[in-house]
Motif scaffolding. Sequence first.
Motif, PDB file in Angstrom:
ATOM      1  N   ASP A  48      24.196  58.014  64.902  1.00 21.65           N
ATOM      2  CA  ASP A  48      23.291  57.442  63.907  1.00 21.65           C
ATOM      3  C   ASP A  48      23.299  55.922  63.886  1.00 21.65           C
ATOM      4  OD1 ASP A  48      22.601  59.967  63.214  1.00 21.65           O
ATOM      5  OD2 ASP A  48      23.542  59.967  61.233  1.00 21.65           O
ATOM      6  N   LEU A  49      24.473  55.309  64.075  1.00 19.66           N
ATOM      7  CA  LEU A  49      24.573  53.854  63.959  1.00 19.66           C
ATOM      8  C   LEU A  49      24.611  53.139  65.299  1.00 19.66           C
ATOM      9  CD1 LEU A  49      27.063  53.401  60.969  1.00 19.66           C
ATOM     10  CD2 LEU A  49      24.568  53.600  60.956  1.00 19.66           C
ATOM     11  N   THR A 105      23.973  50.618  57.734  1.00 17.87           N
ATOM     12  CA  THR A 105      22.886  50.855  58.695  1.00 17.87           C
ATOM     13  C   THR A 105      23.204  50.292  60.071  1.00 17.87           C
ATOM     14  OG1 THR A 105      21.796  48.825  57.931  1.00 17.87           O
ATOM     15  CG2 THR A 105      21.117  50.907  56.896  1.00 17.87           C
ATOM     16  N   SER A 106      24.402  49.726  60.240  1.00 19.59           N
ATOM     17  CA  SER A 106      24.779  49.148  61.530  1.00 19.59           C
ATOM     18  C   SER A 106      26.293  49.262  61.684  1.00 19.59           C
ATOM     19  CB  SER A 106      24.374  47.686  61.615  1.00 19.59           C
ATOM     20  OG  SER A 106      25.126  46.897  60.704  1.00 19.59           O
ATOM     21  N   LEU A 110      29.316  48.885  58.631  1.00 13.53           N
ATOM     22  CA  LEU A 110      30.280  49.947  58.344  1.00 13.53           C
ATOM     23  C   LEU A 110      31.708  49.445  58.518  1.00 13.53           C
ATOM     24  CD1 LEU A 110      30.970  52.860  57.659  1.00 13.53           C
ATOM     25  CD2 LEU A 110      30.728  53.432  60.089  1.00 13.53           C
TER      26      LEU A 110
END
Length: 487
Positions: A48-49, A105-106, A110
Amino acid sequence: MASPSPVLGPQAPARAGWLVLLIIGAAQFMVVLDGTVVNVALPAIEKDLGFAGSDLQWVINAYVLAFGGLLLLGGRLTDVIAGRTVFLAGLVLFCLASLACGLATSPGMLLAARAVQGVGGALLSPAGLSLVTRAFTGARRDVALGVWGAIAGVAGAAGVLLGGFLTDGPGWPWIFYINLFVGTLVFPGVVLRIPRTAASGTARLDLPGATLITLALVALVLAVVRSEDDGWTAPTVLTGFFSSAVLLAGFVLLERRVHQPLVPLTVFRLRNLAIGNAVNLLLGVVMLATFFLLTLYLQQVHGDSAREAGVAYLPLAVAIMLTSAVCSQLLPRTGPRPLLIAGALLLSGSLFWFAQLEVDSSVGTYFIAPSVVWGAGMGLAAVAALSAATQDLGGEGESGLASGLVNTTLQIGGAIGLAALSTFAFDRLDDRLARHQPYPVALLDGLTFALRIAAAVALAAAALALAVTRPGTARTPVEAAAVRPGA
């Protein structure tokens, strides 16, 4: 000096004391859980990231590094300010960082949020243990420490279990959002049930010492982590080890000169404290790495889903809970030594058993069965090591130091163990792939090699535990001087 707390102290009603343990234990469960909950979610986070495969370990290491590096500072803040204040500050910071993790979102966002989570945990965890050691005395303290020790092992296993269900269910961000629910329950409980206490009027915070030891620990863990990509003899790795040694030497010299050091080095004259923390370090090496290695086996070798991998850890968690309860009942009669030796031997045996895993092994015989033995061993060893490491400290102005030390050794052991054992595993994997072995077979060979090393570490912990003595009833003059600032 504040008057004795109606909740915390030798005269506290039993029911009030156990309620405090329940409240604080829930927060400690959350902190330890976040060290392992991401394991089964890593493939989903990577996808996802957009993480590079070699950077994925930092989702774990960013948290453990900040957590372990700042625990001594958090423990000392507990003594200088007040345990309740530090605990609440850490809880708020931890929950806000958890929200940021879920919203990330990146990769950079995180990792930054995970590091802040670690800072919050470094405040929350030693403050919580300090409050527990002040809330109980005598045999009740042994039982309370048994519960506290069980929390670490159960939370580690539960992290993998919950991580699997949440990742396959609502999605990986929920492994972080769940902390918000825990925080909203714990915060009012602390405010209502744990009264304010005045800060010490004489204690001072040794900021230079805190800076040196934190940088030394961070440099050490970074060097071990970098060894996976660069090799043990790379200039970056050797520079990290050298920097850590220089910073640690500077810390020791400073602590000998200041009047109120962050860690009075003389406390290591207390035999059980020194041995208990050394064994705790080795238990940390084994604990975090075991979950990481076995999760890789279940998902990437055996082919289990995230949920199936999580469920496989349930017997381990149950074994930890049961043996921790037994250990806390036995401690007043046996002392920590025999329980610590037995626990470490069970851990070593179970890890050698795990090392017999094959690609198509029966989960019942080669995973569930040794998991129960591992859980029993960790339940005994974790509680006994905690008792040995804290039994000589815990009075006024000492409980934060005791909890900071025991949490630091466990977490730094975990960070070093994860980095080192994963390096051994992946180096072996690369070697086997170069020989054109299929990926599952090559990975299995690396994992079982690392598990054998972990078994040897547990065996070393058992040997070290032979030096633990049965606790006495009073400090000798030398022991009393050992815990006085400036002694």
